[in-house]
Design an enzyme around this catalytic site. Structure first.
Site, PDB file in Angstrom:
ATOM      1  N   ASP A  33       0.847  -1.190   0.000  1.00  0.00           N
ATOM      2  CA  ASP A  33       0.000   0.000   0.000  1.00  0.00           C
ATOM      3  C   ASP A  33       0.883   1.241   0.000  1.00  0.00           C
ATOM      4  O   ASP A  33       1.860   1.319   0.743  1.00  0.00           O
ATOM      5  CB  ASP A  33      -0.938  -0.004   1.225  1.00  0.00           C
ATOM      6  CG  ASP A  33      -2.116   0.941   1.033  1.00  0.00           C
ATOM      7  OD1 ASP A  33      -1.877   2.148   0.884  1.00  0.00           O
ATOM      8  OD2 ASP A  33      -3.268   0.459   1.022  1.00  0.00           O
ATOM      9  N   ALA A  80      -6.260   1.617  -5.484  1.00  0.00           N
ATOM     10  CA  ALA A  80      -6.778   2.576  -6.462  1.00  0.00           C
ATOM     11  C   ALA A  80      -7.027   3.896  -5.772  1.00  0.00           C
ATOM     12  O   ALA A  80      -7.157   3.959  -4.553  1.00  0.00           O
ATOM     13  CB  ALA A  80      -8.097   2.063  -7.061  1.00  0.00           C
ATOM     14  N   THR A 121     -15.642  -1.849  -9.970  1.00  0.00           N
ATOM     15  CA  THR A 121     -16.863  -1.200  -9.486  1.00  0.00           C
ATOM     16  C   THR A 121     -17.978  -1.280 -10.518  1.00  0.00           C
ATOM     17  O   THR A 121     -17.708  -1.374 -11.722  1.00  0.00           O
ATOM     18  CB  THR A 121     -16.545   0.287  -9.182  1.00  0.00           C
ATOM     19  OG1 THR A 121     -17.761   0.994  -8.982  1.00  0.00           O
ATOM     20  CG2 THR A 121     -15.800   0.957 -10.326  1.00  0.00           C
ATOM     21  N   ASP A 122     -19.215  -1.193 -10.046  1.00  0.00           N
ATOM     22  CA  ASP A 122     -20.357  -1.136 -10.976  1.00  0.00           C
ATOM     23  C   ASP A 122     -20.388   0.185 -11.745  1.00  0.00           C
ATOM     24  O   ASP A 122     -21.094   0.304 -12.749  1.00  0.00           O
ATOM     25  CB  ASP A 122     -21.681  -1.362 -10.232  1.00  0.00           C
ATOM     26  CG  ASP A 122     -21.945  -0.379  -9.099  1.00  0.00           C
ATOM     27  OD1 ASP A 122     -21.112   0.521  -8.860  1.00  0.00           O
ATOM     28  OD2 ASP A 122     -22.994  -0.513  -8.439  1.00  0.00           O
ATOM     29  N   GLU A 123     -19.596   1.176 -11.294  1.00  0.00           N
ATOM     30  CA  GLU A 123     -19.635   2.486 -11.958  1.00  0.00           C
ATOM     31  C   GLU A 123     -19.100   2.436 -13.380  1.00  0.00           C
ATOM     32  O   GLU A 123     -19.298   3.381 -14.147  1.00  0.00           O
ATOM     33  CB  GLU A 123     -18.855   3.517 -11.137  1.00  0.00           C
ATOM     34  CG  GLU A 123     -19.459   3.744  -9.783  1.00  0.00           C
ATOM     35  CD  GLU A 123     -18.882   4.949  -9.070  1.00  0.00           C
ATOM     36  OE1 GLU A 123     -18.329   5.847  -9.726  1.00  0.00           O
ATOM     37  OE2 GLU A 123     -18.987   4.979  -7.837  1.00  0.00           O
ATOM     38  N   TYR A 148     -12.842   9.059 -12.277  1.00  0.00           N
ATOM     39  CA  TYR A 148     -12.632   7.832 -11.478  1.00  0.00           C
ATOM     40  C   TYR A 148     -13.134   6.596 -12.229  1.00  0.00           C
ATOM     41  O   TYR A 148     -12.392   5.643 -12.455  1.00  0.00           O
ATOM     42  CB  TYR A 148     -13.345   7.946 -10.118  1.00  0.00           C
ATOM     43  CG  TYR A 148     -13.543   6.602  -9.443  1.00  0.00           C
ATOM     44  CD1 TYR A 148     -12.439   5.863  -8.997  1.00  0.00           C
ATOM     45  CD2 TYR A 148     -14.815   6.049  -9.284  1.00  0.00           C
ATOM     46  CE1 TYR A 148     -12.616   4.610  -8.397  1.00  0.00           C
ATOM     47  CE2 TYR A 148     -14.988   4.808  -8.694  1.00  0.00           C
ATOM     48  CZ  TYR A 148     -13.888   4.093  -8.252  1.00  0.00           C
ATOM     49  OH  TYR A 148     -14.061   2.857  -7.672  1.00  0.00           O
ATOM     50  N   LYS A 152     -11.214   3.216 -13.828  1.00  0.00           N
ATOM     51  CA  LYS A 152     -11.511   1.834 -13.408  1.00  0.00           C
ATOM     52  C   LYS A 152     -11.924   1.009 -14.636  1.00  0.00           C
ATOM     53  O   LYS A 152     -11.524  -0.152 -14.784  1.00  0.00           O
ATOM     54  CB  LYS A 152     -12.624   1.802 -12.350  1.00  0.00           C
ATOM     55  CG  LYS A 152     -12.235   2.352 -10.995  1.00  0.00           C
ATOM     56  CD  LYS A 152     -11.102   1.600 -10.314  1.00  0.00           C
ATOM     57  CE  LYS A 152     -11.490   0.208  -9.877  1.00  0.00           C
ATOM     58  NZ  LYS A 152     -10.404  -0.442  -9.085  1.00  0.00           N
ATOM     59  N   LYS A 187     -16.412   9.508   2.236  1.00  0.00           N
ATOM     60  CA  LYS A 187     -17.484   8.790   1.555  1.00  0.00           C
ATOM     61  C   LYS A 187     -18.835   9.058   2.232  1.00  0.00           C
ATOM     62  O   LYS A 187     -18.899   9.413   3.413  1.00  0.00           O
ATOM     63  CB  LYS A 187     -17.179   7.285   1.522  1.00  0.00           C
ATOM     64  CG  LYS A 187     -15.850   6.922   0.829  1.00  0.00           C
ATOM     65  CD  LYS A 187     -15.842   7.233  -0.637  1.00  0.00           C
ATOM     66  CE  LYS A 187     -14.696   6.687  -1.482  1.00  0.00           C
ATOM     67  NZ  LYS A 187     -13.380   6.535  -0.947  1.00  0.00           N
ATOM     68  N   ARG A 191     -19.334  10.060   6.126  1.00  0.00           N
ATOM     69  CA  ARG A 191     -19.365  11.535   6.224  1.00  0.00           C
ATOM     70  C   ARG A 191     -20.594  11.986   7.003  1.00  0.00           C
ATOM     71  O   ARG A 191     -20.498  12.847   7.888  1.00  0.00           O
ATOM     72  CB  ARG A 191     -19.373  12.179   4.826  1.00  0.00           C
ATOM     73  CG  ARG A 191     -19.341  13.699   4.950  1.00  0.00           C
ATOM     74  CD  ARG A 191     -19.366  14.444   3.626  1.00  0.00           C
ATOM     75  NE  ARG A 191     -19.200  15.869   3.882  1.00  0.00           N
ATOM     76  CZ  ARG A 191     -19.644  16.840   3.099  1.00  0.00           C
ATOM     77  NH1 ARG A 191     -20.256  16.545   1.967  1.00  0.00           N
ATOM     78  NH2 ARG A 191     -19.474  18.106   3.422  1.00  0.00           N
ATOM     79  N   TYR A 205     -26.236  15.832  -1.803  1.00  0.00           N
ATOM     80  CA  TYR A 205     -25.988  16.459  -3.105  1.00  0.00           C
ATOM     81  C   TYR A 205     -27.300  16.546  -3.903  1.00  0.00           C
ATOM     82  O   TYR A 205     -28.077  15.577  -3.941  1.00  0.00           O
ATOM     83  CB  TYR A 205     -25.022  15.623  -3.946  1.00  0.00           C
ATOM     84  CG  TYR A 205     -23.604  15.538  -3.437  1.00  0.00           C
ATOM     85  CD1 TYR A 205     -23.146  16.285  -2.359  1.00  0.00           C
ATOM     86  CD2 TYR A 205     -22.703  14.683  -4.074  1.00  0.00           C
ATOM     87  CE1 TYR A 205     -21.837  16.189  -1.929  1.00  0.00           C
ATOM     88  CE2 TYR A 205     -21.389  14.579  -3.651  1.00  0.00           C
ATOM     89  CZ  TYR A 205     -20.963  15.335  -2.572  1.00  0.00           C
ATOM     90  OH  TYR A 205     -19.666  15.227  -2.151  1.00  0.00           O
ATOM     91  N   GLY A 273     -21.927  15.714 -13.260  1.00  0.00           N
ATOM     92  CA  GLY A 273     -22.091  14.419 -13.943  1.00  0.00           C
ATOM     93  C   GLY A 273     -22.632  13.318 -13.044  1.00  0.00           C
ATOM     94  O   GLY A 273     -22.496  12.136 -13.369  1.00  0.00           O
TER      95      GLY A 273
END
Ligand code: NAD
Ligand code: TDX
Length: 332
Positions: A33, A80, A121-123, A148, A152, A187, A191, A205, A273
């Site tokens: 790391d 990452a 990630t699913d993103e 990001y 990925k 996150k 948060r 947001y 976005g």
């Protein structure tokens, strides 16, 4: 006894995975790391010294990575840059760690014949309409939105190309949003919890209607270990626990758990976005490898998580002030 290398193992999911592996296997674990701002050595405290060691270094350093892969049977690659808002402020570290880091590891895995599992990630699939019922599957076309998620997506494509072109023995998994202990306070869930615990108002947001599909980090870990042990070479598995909620709904649960009223939050500037909705169909993983999540109630998992942050201010308080300064500068 397997020699397992875990990249990014001092971060949120990597450190939970290391605990899971030490509890459920005989593996010897090396964590590599870079110890960036999101890493926390405390997340590896108390682990058996004889079975787990930490090497501080960058996965984009070819000499270090070559040495490490020569001595390990398998690598699980979590390392990452992971925060969308940071990627909007400064994309460069995302290209370095997510693209060059993954490339560097793949080249070493190719040279040494190392088993490779890539965490994603699913993103990478972009987003879904807010009010639909469609879910991502392993066949959904890639359509990432942010710096990001595009890095990925690029890293996933590198892994697939190294499987096909060079025969690297790799599997991939794309997971939905994780929550649980040891997550950085930048996150969403930590948060809001730590805002309330420190007398700040939670921040949603936009209009707060965006939907995420939540999974407890322990369930992510058990899925990754199952894929590492039994996944078919070259295959991708989606990981999810059928727990879609709007950000407003999640915040409502947290406010209730912490004894605050349902309107005790601020709406703030939306993320540029901002992806509308993520939802995972994990039937391939469940059908092929017999995996099931253990945390079936998001409410119960969030209650445990609130207690963990309440009990462990030493883990998060040092990062809280600077994180909130970053957000304040963005009107968030
Ligand atoms: P995190 O930011 O908490 O941890 C990432 C770790 O990687 C940190 O310890 C950091 O120091 C380390 N790292 C970053 N760049 C490095 C480099 N170049 N060399 C060595 N180490 C480096 O992130 P996380 O939430 O634990 O995410 C871990 C992985 O899981 C990432 O690949 C992320 O894309 C993926 N993922 C996360 C989620 C989620 O909800 N958090 C969901 C799906 C997939
Ligand atoms: O203060 C906030 N208020 C808010 O409304 C923050 C920090 C976030 N949000 C919203 C944005 C998202 O809709 O909450 C949702 C979750 O935000 P993040 O925790 O930043 O997660 P997300 O952008 O969905 O990405 C996460 O899941 C997929 C991880 O950070 C990624 O690493 C992972 O790939």
């Amino acid at each position: 006894m397997r020699q397992l290398l875990v990249t990014g193992g001092a971060g949120f999911i990597g450190s939970n995975f290391v605990r899971h592996v030490l509890a459920h296997t005989d593996d010897q674990v090396t964590v590599v790391d870079k110890m960036n701002y999101a890493a926390n050595a405390a997340s590896l405290d108390g682990l058996p010294v004889g079975r787990c060691r930490l090497v501080r270094g960058d996965v984009a350093d070819p000499a270090l990575v070559d040495r490490l892969l020569a001595d390990h049977d398998a690598v699980v690659h979590f390392a990452a840059e992971t925060h969308n808002d940071n990627s909007l402020a400064d994309p460069e570290p995302f290209l370095h760690s997510n693209i060059i880091g993954t490339y560097t590891l793949l080249e070493a895995a190719r040279r040494h014949g190392t088993r490779f599992h890539h965490i994603s990630t699913d993103e990478v699939y972009g987003d879904l309409p807010l009010d639909g019922t469609e879910r991502f599957t392993e066949h959904t076309p890639y359509n990432p939105s942010s710096p990001y998620s595009s890095t990925k997506a690029g890293s996933d494509l590198l892994v697939r190309a190294w499987v096909r072109s060079f025969g690297v023995n790799a599997t991939l998994s794309n997971c939905s949003n994780n929550y649980g202990p040891y997550q950085h306070v930048e996150k969403f869930i930590p948060r809001q919890i730590t805002n309330i615990l420190t007398g700040r108002r939670p921040k949603l947001y936009g209009d707060g209607r965006n939907v995420r599909d939540w999974i407890h980090v322990e369930d992510h870990s058990s899925a990754v270990l199952r894929i590492l042990d039994d996944g078919r070479p070259g295959e991708t598995y989606l990981i999810g626990a059928d727990s879609e909620r709007s950000n407003r709904e999640v915040l409502g649960i947290l406010l209730d758990l912490l004894g605050h009223g349902p309107d005790d939050f601020d709406l703030v500037v939306d993320r540029a976005g901002h992806d509308l909705r993520y939802a995972i169909d994990s039937s391939k993983l469940r059908g092929e490898l017999g995996w099931e999540p253990k945390f079936l109630s998001l409410e119960a998992g969030l209650a445990d998580t609130v207690e963990w942050y309440r009990d462990n201010p030493g883990f998060w308080s040092a990062a809280k002030e600077s994180t909130e300064l970053f957000y304040a500068g963005r009107g968030q």
